[in-house]
Scaffold this active site. Sequence first.
Site, PDB file in Angstrom:
ATOM      1  N   ARG A 155      -0.724  18.267   2.692  1.00 55.74           N
ATOM      2  CA  ARG A 155       0.708  18.503   2.868  1.00 55.74           C
ATOM      3  C   ARG A 155       1.413  18.285   1.539  1.00 55.74           C
ATOM      4  O   ARG A 155       0.783  17.912   0.556  1.00 55.74           O
ATOM      5  CB  ARG A 155       1.261  17.502   3.885  1.00 55.74           C
ATOM      6  N   HIS A 175       0.814  -1.222   0.000  1.00 53.00           N
ATOM      7  CA  HIS A 175       0.000   0.000   0.000  1.00 53.00           C
ATOM      8  C   HIS A 175       0.841   1.263   0.000  1.00 53.00           C
ATOM      9  O   HIS A 175       0.389   2.326   0.385  1.00 53.00           O
ATOM     10  CB  HIS A 175      -0.955   0.042   1.206  1.00 53.00           C
TER      11      HIS A 175
END
Lengths: 169, 169, 501, 501
Positions: free
Chosen positions: D292, D235
Amino acid sequence: MSFEVKINNRTAHVELLQWEGSFVNIKVDGKEYKLDFEKVNQGIFSILHDNNSYNIELIPGDNVKKYTVNTYKNTYEAEIIDAEAKYRAARLKGVDEDAENTVVAPIPGKVVKIPVSIGDSVEAGQTLVIFSAMKMESEFKAKKDGVVKEIRVNEGDTVEAKKVMVVVE
Amino acid sequence: MSFEVKINNRTAHVELLQWEGSFVNIKVDGKEYKLDFEKVNQGIFSILHDNNSYNIELIPGDNVKKYTVNTYKNTYEAEIIDAEAKYRAARLKGVDEDAENTVVAPIPGKVVKIPVSIGDSVEAGQTLVIFSAMKMESEFKAKKDGVVKEIRVNEGDTVEAKKVMVVVE
Amino acid sequence: MIKKVLVANRGEIAVRIMRSCREMGIRTVGVFSDADRKAMHVLYADEAYHIGPSPSAESYLNMDRILEVAKQSKADAIHPGYGFLSENAVFSEKCQKAGIKFIGPGPYAISQMGDKITARKTMIAAGVPVVPGTESAIISEAEAIKTVKEIGLPVMVKASAGGGGKGMRLVKKEADIKSSIRAARSEAKSAFGDDAVYIEKYIESPHHIEFQILADQHGNVIHLFERECSVQRRHQKIIEETPSPILTPAIRDEMGKAAVAAAKAVDYEGAGTIEFIVDNNLNYYFLEMNTRLQVEHPITERVVGVDLVKEQIHIASGEKLSYKQEELKQNGHAIECRVYAEDAANNFMPAPGKVTHIAIPYGVGVRVDGYIYEGFEIPIYYDPLIAKLIVWGRDRKDAIERTIRALQEFKITGVKNSLNFLENIMTAPDFVKGNYTTHFIDENIKHLMGEEPCQDDCEDMVIITAFLEYLYRLRKASPKEMTALKNNWKDYSRIRSVLKL
Amino acid sequence: MIKKVLVANRGEIAVRIMRSCREMGIRTVGVFSDADRKAMHVLYADEAYHIGPSPSAESYLNMDRILEVAKQSKADAIHPGYGFLSENAVFSEKCQKAGIKFIGPGPYAISQMGDKITARKTMIAAGVPVVPGTESAIISEAEAIKTVKEIGLPVMVKASAGGGGKGMRLVKKEADIKSSIRAARSEAKSAFGDDAVYIEKYIESPHHIEFQILADQHGNVIHLFERECSVQRRHQKIIEETPSPILTPAIRDEMGKAAVAAAKAVDYEGAGTIEFIVDNNLNYYFLEMNTRLQVEHPITERVVGVDLVKEQIHIASGEKLSYKQEELKQNGHAIECRVYAEDAANNFMPAPGKVTHIAIPYGVGVRVDGYIYEGFEIPIYYDPLIAKLIVWGRDRKDAIERTIRALQEFKITGVKNSLNFLENIMTAPDFVKGNYTTHFIDENIKHLMGEEPCQDDCEDMVIITAFLEYLYRLRKASPKEMTALKNNWKDYSRIRSVLKL
């Protein structure tokens, strides 16, 4: 433990007060520093002083007392001056005076032409050697009036750095 | 002068016939080479063979007989097999058989959880240690059925690589 | 399609060419002189052949030996790089005859552009502006005086076969005309074996601006905009940038069209550069054409987004240009700094020697093309260019700021080099304003020779580091004297740059 | 204007941020844990402060200590990088209260996007497509079964507070619904202290495509196009590229507008990323927003020509966006390869250790962002990402070819790493075709684990080199036995990579 260290034109007096682990307490010209001094790798040092970070590269020079030192912005030549170095400097003083009588190859290269012969009178500024290195030709000139006393190379020679090529007296 | 050199799964017999200056005449598994072999720098080699250019980096391993070798495209682990190494390999043969009884930290990391206790019966595939390093958790499982004989670490411990954590018998 | 390329060059350009070949799946053949057995291009090539002694005349300029290697290695093509044989019409012709593709123009274009008087005539015929002056070689001095009176003083007397500043004389007073012509002639004769000279108007505050062009074998020619190359020392470029800070879009467009016309006039093939001299009023004049790749080609690659070496190879393979003029655009700003092994403080005297330490800059917008490595001995026989720093920024200001950052990270120890000098150029007010001519270095020499002092206590840190290292070594040499000092340094086996990655 | 920035991070991103600060004339403050005294970001910073023991919870996540350092060092602003405190609403708020600018969005935007169910609701309200599923947390299992029947199996049960693959269950059979919800809940409770879960349709062949956005404090929002991030292991992304090989201009435009709408919906400020899941029919659904900078931001920088860190700082200073949407364009193609210290052959197990040797790729179109150096000991406490290779090419094919060349030049010795694995990805037929989903690694594992054999005699050359070096050492150790062998090697004091420059 104290020595003098010369960098560029400055000679500084350095006195080590304490060095334990990465803690260094040291005086440079009377100014005292408390430092976190870490060797990051051979020749690479990290100093924290009042939280200012200095990354310093030290490259050994010709002998154990000479270093080229890089900071982030600058490059310095540093030399440790101990008793032996002082003595040597004093002895060498006389020798260098003759420098203006000789034409020395500053770098390795090839002698293209020597437009003077032994016995010729030459004037200050007159070309003594035409020299070539890395595709660039340079003319080396007499530093003072005199007579060509020695020619130690031939046209076409490949010479090493610091080779004395012509001596004028 | 000849030795065996093992790279990956191949063990090659190497025989040096001549080595003078940069000229090397050598046989590898019976194939003869005449090479222009130059050391460019410590650990960096340039070989010209029939004008093919090979640039090879050699990085010393744990001991003087082991090297990591980089070519332009590949990386190899190479080992020199001399009499001593053969003897050692023979002696070590028995020791490794116990490997499947132990759970060893493959890298440094932290023991997160040990879901078994000494004396527990465990089945092959059952988790013995949950281990964490660099933000990744891994489960180490029993390789065969048995009984937990020793637990040599505690939950929360930071351990070095190759540390034996759990022994099953 | 070309499958194997012999790169008839050395240094950074040989490595740079081989990188693009690798990416295209083309095998590379390197050639080397005695001095270059351990040079980067030999290490990087798939195959490498020795071609002779160190002096270039006996190796990198040895056409027959290089062609022999091309045949032996079964190379399809030869890339000459820049310098050496790259603008040699004879070599281009020899390749043709040997059935090996010369990656560059044919002999006709090279010789048309190689002779300055011929090039001037060709440009005039093609409608490209040239500096006012004589159209053919000067035959009589009387005629020369007449010409000078027409175009007005000062003028330049130039050798037709010239280059590199040789066979050139600036004439400011009428009284000097005759003696200058004689001097230029005699210098040209001895340097090039040809005493043909001509007269051009002298441009007082010149800007040196060049246009990159690409031409295929099917008559298609495009330009890839300009490079401003006015920052020069010893008539050699040291900084280049693109776009030029002085061109307007209209003039750029005009000059681009003139550059394309110039290339078409000589049936050009491959990558080439049209150099213009531009005065303060943006009058531009054809100066010469470089019929090869330029040292400064990477700034064009960065801003226009084209790999020029790959395009050269596609063109040499007979493919049509894969870019159309209207698709090309200048994106942002790029600056190249040439890092020479030389001593700026001593009239840019070359400084060969052994490289002991390198720290290379990285990060956004930074490219370094080079060929040296730690432990490499820079030979005395060849050009002192050791690396090129190519920096991209959103605009000129951004590019300058990034270049300064990169130059500060860049360290080469063991040989004197131009890194500090380059940084001083970046901070010189005339450069920052974008207001400079080829006189820039002379006019700013005081600023350029300065060295910014180390801030805060950093000079003391240098002293302390040298002192402690020396002490540490003393301690190792005679441990008893030094037992008062404890420290926990490990003994590392190697010196490493922490700025490495 | 911001004059001093504290970088509350480590590794490559801390160095990368500091580089842009340096270029802007902004002083940088680094912070470090016990393990990081000799880390690159400490060496590169202007100032450096120790903030605690090695585990991140006691150092890089210690908000109060970091704020204390910010005050002590008189920093105007804190850049959180990625990871650590970068998506922590509490920290953003604490900075606000302390009067120190957090370079990123305010606490409202972070918490709106941090909670998945809230984010979904907000997106639905803003008209951004989300994956079909429940709009609020699951209250009763009966209701859940009803929802599943509406949207159809398979479905994903996901934790609202989740991330990083935790608290997620794939449900393929109706019989498993209840047990899966219970399992996801209990995992979410223990991992995040919050057992809220929701249900989403499972997209069978998903592409993971994200859009970069920039938003100023004045309500202006632009997007900088997409990044295709479907190549993942555990992942986690390992390769990213832009443009995506599957998007059409029309869908790109639609998704860009959706991304801008998503950012506007939470009054976003700074750089952010809208992640979409895209199916084979190019239906796209909002997945989450990363509030971010992303690890893979450099490929956008390269193709769009924007320094994202500089833009973050300009935005944080209160400036208006200096780019307009219509000015932005994708130029060419960029690929990022993440180099991890890990063992691909052993389920990508992290591999900390000491780096003994590095050779870095250079040349046109190649950027390397990293933080390791030779002799550096990679700590066990942090992420195994050690470097990023960012390669630009004219088009996708060119970028892939260049990436392969760069990966072959790239060597890291001393720690196991993903370089060979990355090269195998570049040559995998599915990747070359641009035809891949998040299942790519599983589906191609055999090719990816292979090692291309050394060509010609090169294996023998490896054997010979090791043999001769060993012999040379033996000879030094016992010179008498070996006098039969003469050689003229010099003893170099250091190991150097010839591929260094």
